[in-house]
Design an enzyme around this catalytic site. Sequence first.
Site, PDB file in Angstrom:
ATOM      1  N   TYR A 197       2.532   7.888   5.788  1.00  0.00           N
ATOM      2  CA  TYR A 197       3.112   7.557   7.081  1.00  0.00           C
ATOM      3  C   TYR A 197       4.556   8.059   7.194  1.00  0.00           C
ATOM      4  CZ  TYR A 197      -0.960   4.476   7.172  1.00  0.00           C
ATOM      5  OH  TYR A 197      -2.229   3.972   7.112  1.00  0.00           O
ATOM      6  N   ASN A 210       0.848  -1.192   0.000  1.00  0.00           N
ATOM      7  CA  ASN A 210       0.000   0.000   0.000  1.00  0.00           C
ATOM      8  C   ASN A 210       0.887   1.248   0.000  1.00  0.00           C
ATOM      9  OD1 ASN A 210      -1.905   2.007   0.338  1.00  0.00           O
ATOM     10  ND2 ASN A 210      -3.017   0.938   1.956  1.00  0.00           N
TER      11      ASN A 210
END
Length: 164
Positions: A136, A129
Amino acid sequence: MNQLNINLNPATPTDIDVIYEFIHQMSIYEKCEADFVTDKQTLYASLFEQRAAECLLLRENGCQEVIGFAIFFHNFSTFVGRRGLYVEELYIVPEKRGKGYGTAVLRHLAKIAVERRCGRMEWICIDWNKPALSVYRAIGAKPMDEWTIQRMDEATLQRFAVGN
């Protein structure tokens, strides 16, 4: 969060249908629909009776439609000596991704963690992903590459618990 014109509010028992559907959609996206075995009654009991986790729903201001959610709970770190905040699910509907909503939800969760004196906030992400991993890294989260997740499913737990 006002710059994004969103509202994040705790889910209520009447939200169980949308929560269930979002979890189902996540299982499809993550290519693990076979692992999606919960039902609405079990989910309802876990979230609203047992209070095993908390759920926030994301809406754009002025809209009733839910466009995302996060489910989180507290874990504990013996190394830090305090509880942490573990994000179990974070989901934004596909047509609303890339607008900063996921980052806003994570920031809101970070504020909750700080208010509750948590020592850290953690979550997992599937390694393919790339859009999520990019977010992140951008917010300062670091991968724990040297750690691997170990899991026993319910059937394995039952066999192991009785010595088989």
